[in-house]
Design a protein around this motif. Structure first.
Motif, PDB file in Angstrom:
ATOM      1  N   LEU A 110     -11.020   6.965 -12.080  1.00 59.07           N
ATOM      2  CA  LEU A 110     -10.185   6.529 -11.426  1.00 59.07           C
ATOM      3  C   LEU A 110      -9.923   5.047 -11.718  1.00 59.07           C
ATOM      4  CD1 LEU A 110     -11.305   7.595  -7.680  1.00 59.07           C
ATOM      5  CD2 LEU A 110      -8.965   7.847  -8.919  1.00 59.07           C
ATOM      6  N   CYS A 111     -10.919   4.445 -12.255  1.00 57.21           N
ATOM      7  CA  CYS A 111     -10.773   2.756 -13.000  1.00 57.21           C
ATOM      8  C   CYS A 111      -9.709   2.894 -14.152  1.00 57.21           C
ATOM      9  CB  CYS A 111     -11.916   2.378 -13.391  1.00 57.21           C
ATOM     10  SG  CYS A 111     -12.739   1.548 -12.107  1.00 57.21           S
ATOM     11  N   ILE A 112      -9.756   4.166 -15.153  1.00 60.80           N
ATOM     12  CA  ILE A 112      -9.211   4.335 -16.294  1.00 60.80           C
ATOM     13  C   ILE A 112      -7.631   4.682 -15.911  1.00 60.80           C
ATOM     14  CG2 ILE A 112      -8.792   5.915 -18.270  1.00 60.80           C
ATOM     15  CD1 ILE A 112     -12.073   5.964 -18.421  1.00 60.80           C
ATOM     16  N   GLN A 113      -7.563   5.570 -14.848  1.00 54.77           N
ATOM     17  CA  GLN A 113      -6.173   5.682 -14.439  1.00 54.77           C
ATOM     18  C   GLN A 113      -5.438   4.643 -13.929  1.00 54.77           C
ATOM     19  OE1 GLN A 113      -6.890   9.058 -11.516  1.00 54.77           O
ATOM     20  NE2 GLN A 113      -6.689  10.615 -13.299  1.00 54.77           N
ATOM     21  N   MET A 114      -6.242   3.815 -12.950  1.00 57.74           N
ATOM     22  CA  MET A 114      -5.596   2.643 -12.428  1.00 57.74           C
ATOM     23  C   MET A 114      -5.144   1.624 -13.612  1.00 57.74           C
ATOM     24  SD  MET A 114      -5.732   3.056  -9.076  1.00 57.74           S
ATOM     25  CE  MET A 114      -5.289   1.279  -8.799  1.00 57.74           C
ATOM     26  N   GLN A 115      -5.762   1.595 -14.657  1.00 58.55           N
ATOM     27  CA  GLN A 115      -5.612   0.506 -15.805  1.00 58.55           C
ATOM     28  C   GLN A 115      -4.567   1.063 -16.817  1.00 58.55           C
ATOM     29  OE1 GLN A 115      -9.283  -0.025 -17.622  1.00 58.55           O
ATOM     30  NE2 GLN A 115     -10.045  -1.208 -15.967  1.00 58.55           N
ATOM     31  N   GLY A 143       3.917  -5.616  -5.175  1.00 56.44           N
ATOM     32  CA  GLY A 143       3.221  -4.568  -4.656  1.00 56.44           C
ATOM     33  C   GLY A 143       2.394  -3.902  -5.693  1.00 56.44           C
ATOM     34  N   SER A 144       2.873  -3.913  -6.988  1.00 57.89           N
ATOM     35  CA  SER A 144       1.718  -3.444  -7.884  1.00 57.89           C
ATOM     36  C   SER A 144       0.587  -4.440  -8.140  1.00 57.89           C
ATOM     37  CB  SER A 144       2.601  -2.950  -9.195  1.00 57.89           C
ATOM     38  OG  SER A 144       1.743  -3.151 -10.156  1.00 57.89           O
ATOM     39  N   ASN A 145      -0.508  -4.652  -7.445  1.00 62.66           N
ATOM     40  CA  ASN A 145      -1.415  -5.446  -7.534  1.00 62.66           C
ATOM     41  C   ASN A 145      -2.522  -5.064  -8.184  1.00 62.66           C
ATOM     42  OD1 ASN A 145      -2.236  -3.693  -5.647  1.00 62.66           O
ATOM     43  ND2 ASN A 145      -2.279  -5.588  -4.118  1.00 62.66           N
TER      44      ASN A 145
ATOM     45  N   LEU B 108     -10.729   3.183  -4.699  1.00 65.42           N
ATOM     46  CA  LEU B 108      -9.848   3.269  -5.867  1.00 65.42           C
ATOM     47  C   LEU B 108      -8.817   4.348  -5.624  1.00 65.42           C
ATOM     48  CD1 LEU B 108     -12.349   3.137  -8.962  1.00 65.42           C
ATOM     49  CD2 LEU B 108     -10.610   1.421  -8.256  1.00 65.42           C
ATOM     50  N   ASP B 109      -9.157   5.369  -4.751  1.00 62.49           N
ATOM     51  CA  ASP B 109      -8.255   6.306  -4.555  1.00 62.49           C
ATOM     52  C   ASP B 109      -7.225   5.916  -3.791  1.00 62.49           C
ATOM     53  OD1 ASP B 109      -8.333   9.619  -2.908  1.00 62.49           O
ATOM     54  OD2 ASP B 109      -7.774   9.070  -5.034  1.00 62.49           O
ATOM     55  N   ALA B 110      -7.473   5.029  -2.890  1.00 65.78           N
ATOM     56  CA  ALA B 110      -6.584   4.641  -1.790  1.00 65.78           C
ATOM     57  C   ALA B 110      -5.631   3.657  -2.575  1.00 65.78           C
ATOM     58  CB  ALA B 110      -7.256   3.894  -0.480  1.00 65.78           C
ATOM     59  N   LYS B 111      -6.366   2.685  -3.520  1.00 68.73           N
ATOM     60  CA  LYS B 111      -5.469   2.010  -4.333  1.00 68.73           C
ATOM     61  C   LYS B 111      -4.219   2.582  -5.183  1.00 68.73           C
ATOM     62  CE  LYS B 111      -6.374  -2.778  -4.182  1.00 68.73           C
ATOM     63  NZ  LYS B 111      -5.118  -3.142  -3.803  1.00 68.73           N
ATOM     64  N   PHE B 112      -5.082   3.842  -5.601  1.00 68.42           N
ATOM     65  CA  PHE B 112      -3.965   4.686  -6.513  1.00 68.42           C
ATOM     66  C   PHE B 112      -2.921   5.345  -5.778  1.00 68.42           C
ATOM     67  CE2 PHE B 112      -3.599   6.340 -10.591  1.00 68.42           C
ATOM     68  CZ  PHE B 112      -3.347   7.782 -10.613  1.00 68.42           C
ATOM     69  N   THR B 113      -3.337   5.638  -4.732  1.00 70.05           N
ATOM     70  CA  THR B 113      -2.215   6.239  -3.782  1.00 70.05           C
ATOM     71  C   THR B 113      -1.373   5.195  -3.497  1.00 70.05           C
ATOM     72  OG1 THR B 113      -4.023   7.720  -2.899  1.00 70.05           O
ATOM     73  CG2 THR B 113      -1.647   7.651  -1.845  1.00 70.05           C
ATOM     74  N   SER B 117       2.826   5.402  -4.662  1.00 66.82           N
ATOM     75  CA  SER B 117       4.017   5.372  -3.700  1.00 66.82           C
ATOM     76  C   SER B 117       4.669   4.262  -3.888  1.00 66.82           C
ATOM     77  CB  SER B 117       3.217   5.334  -2.150  1.00 66.82           C
ATOM     78  OG  SER B 117       2.495   4.548  -1.858  1.00 66.82           O
ATOM     79  N   THR B 118       4.509   2.991  -4.292  1.00 68.34           N
ATOM     80  CA  THR B 118       4.958   1.923  -4.530  1.00 68.34           C
ATOM     81  C   THR B 118       5.763   2.298  -5.743  1.00 68.34           C
ATOM     82  OG1 THR B 118       3.053   0.663  -3.784  1.00 68.34           O
ATOM     83  CG2 THR B 118       4.887  -0.684  -5.046  1.00 68.34           C
ATOM     84  N   SER B 119       5.358   3.025  -6.832  1.00 73.22           N
ATOM     85  CA  SER B 119       6.138   3.287  -7.950  1.00 73.22           C
ATOM     86  C   SER B 119       7.488   4.263  -7.176  1.00 73.22           C
ATOM     87  CB  SER B 119       5.406   3.900  -8.802  1.00 73.22           C
ATOM     88  OG  SER B 119       4.353   2.925  -9.226  1.00 73.22           O
ATOM     89  N   SER B 120       7.269   4.938  -6.613  1.00 74.37           N
ATOM     90  CA  SER B 120       8.095   5.817  -6.135  1.00 74.37           C
ATOM     91  C   SER B 120       9.420   5.010  -5.383  1.00 74.37           C
ATOM     92  CB  SER B 120       7.404   6.994  -5.293  1.00 74.37           C
ATOM     93  OG  SER B 120       6.347   7.588  -5.897  1.00 74.37           O
TER      94      SER B 120
END
Lengths: 179, 144
Positions: A110-115, A143-145, B108-113, B117-120
């Motif tokens: 997940l960390c890698i995906q986020m980065q 928004g993209s923090n 992390l999952d919550a952040k990723f989501t 959604s922000t990107s969309s």
């Protein structure tokens, strides 16, 4: 016996005079006959006496407690005794370590995906200067923090050990199960 | 076949009967095993224990007694109870680490989501702007 009032549980069971310096008296009081009975059944009074004599006085209390624990375990499970409990607990440790490894791997992914999350792509036909107004631009940037650094936000989560940490530690004998 | 005594009967210097209860589990080529177990339990107690256990389980019982005796030699105060205590601590630590790891995954999952959604949302806003300019551009210069 010590106080001279009543014989200790061991001397009572063995039907003998409880001497002033009876080695069992401090650990097998007369009000708990079952404790000595079970230890005597599994180990035998003379063996327990020898074991206690080989130990310094300040360790004998813990030794008796561990012998009582083992004797109880052996009575509950005559075949495996404490070894059954050890086997069960080792299995639990293995399962938890596997689950921990999986969870840590998932967190890493997940960390890698986020980065590596790309910036939203702009359609090629749109002229950059006409793309967005200031409000939209600020929305994109704020928004993209995610920056790959969660240190400020969740410091306590980053304190967990890495996947290379050895969960198995040296046996610690301080903690007693019976206290 | 030469007569051989089991380790127990050899230790006590007695005749080893054909139905000796110890013989199958204390062979004479391993005297240390019996000496170790005898030190803490005594031959008499071991014999009584074995007689109370079904024959097919006696070998396991002897091995567990031997294991506990060895633990007691290594640690005269706590014996194998020290190992149990240590395992309990390891389980507590592992459970704590697992809870932290799962909390991190959830976070992390919550952040990723949220990022997705922000990107969309941003994409839809850009699309909206493009449509507006298309309407205002009669020569379609934006597409070249």
């Amino acid at each position: 016996m010590g106080s001279g009032s009543s014989p200790c549980a061991s001397c009572k069971l063995l039907r003998r005079r409880c001497a002033k310096d009876c080695i069992f008296a401090p650990y097998f009081p007369p009000d708990d006959p079952h404790k000595f009975a079970i230890v005597h059944k599994v180990f035998g009074a003379s063996n327990v006496s020898k074991m206690l004599q080989e130990l310094p006085i300040h360790q004998r209390g813990d030794a008796v407690s561990s012998l009582v624990y083992e004797a109880n375990a052996r009575m509950r499970d005559p075949v495996y005794g404490c070894v059954g409990a050890i086997s069960y607990l080792q299995n639990q440790v293995s399962q938890l370590q596997m689950q921990l490894a999986v969870a840590q791997a998932q967190a890493e992914i997940l960390c890698i995906q986020m980065q590596s999350e790309p910036e939203p792509e702009l359609p090629a036909a749109i002229h950059p200067s006409l793309m967005m107004d200031c409000d939209t631009k600020s929305l994109l940037l704020s928004g993209s923090n995610y920056t790959g650094d969660f240190g400020d936000q969740m410091p306590h989560l980053l304190s967990f050990s890495s996947s290379n940490n050895n969960v198995i530690q040296d046996p610690l004998k301080r903690e007693s199960l019976w206290t | 076949m030469p007569y051989t005594r089991c380790a127990v009967c050899k230790y006590f210097r007695r005749r080893c009967a054909p139905d000796c209860v110890f013989a199958p589990y204390f062979p004479n080529n391993n005297p240390q095993k019996f000496i170790c177990v005898h030190r803490f339990y005594g031959a008499s107690n071991i014999g009584k224990m074995l007689e109370e256990i079904p024959v097919q389980l006696r070998a396991n019982a002897v091995e567990s007694l031997y294991y506990e005796a060895k633990c007691r030699i290594q640690d005269p105060v706590y014996g194998c109870v020290g190992i149990i205590s240590s395992l309990h601590q390891q389980i507590q630590i592992a459970e704590s680490q697992l809870a932290k790891a799962r909390a991190k995954i959830y976070f992390l999952d919550a952040k990723f989501t949220t990022v997705e959604s922000t990107s969309s949302l941003d994409k839809s806003l850009i699309h909206q702007n493009r449509v507006d300019y298309v309407l205002d551009d009669p020569f379609n210069t934006l597409f070249y």
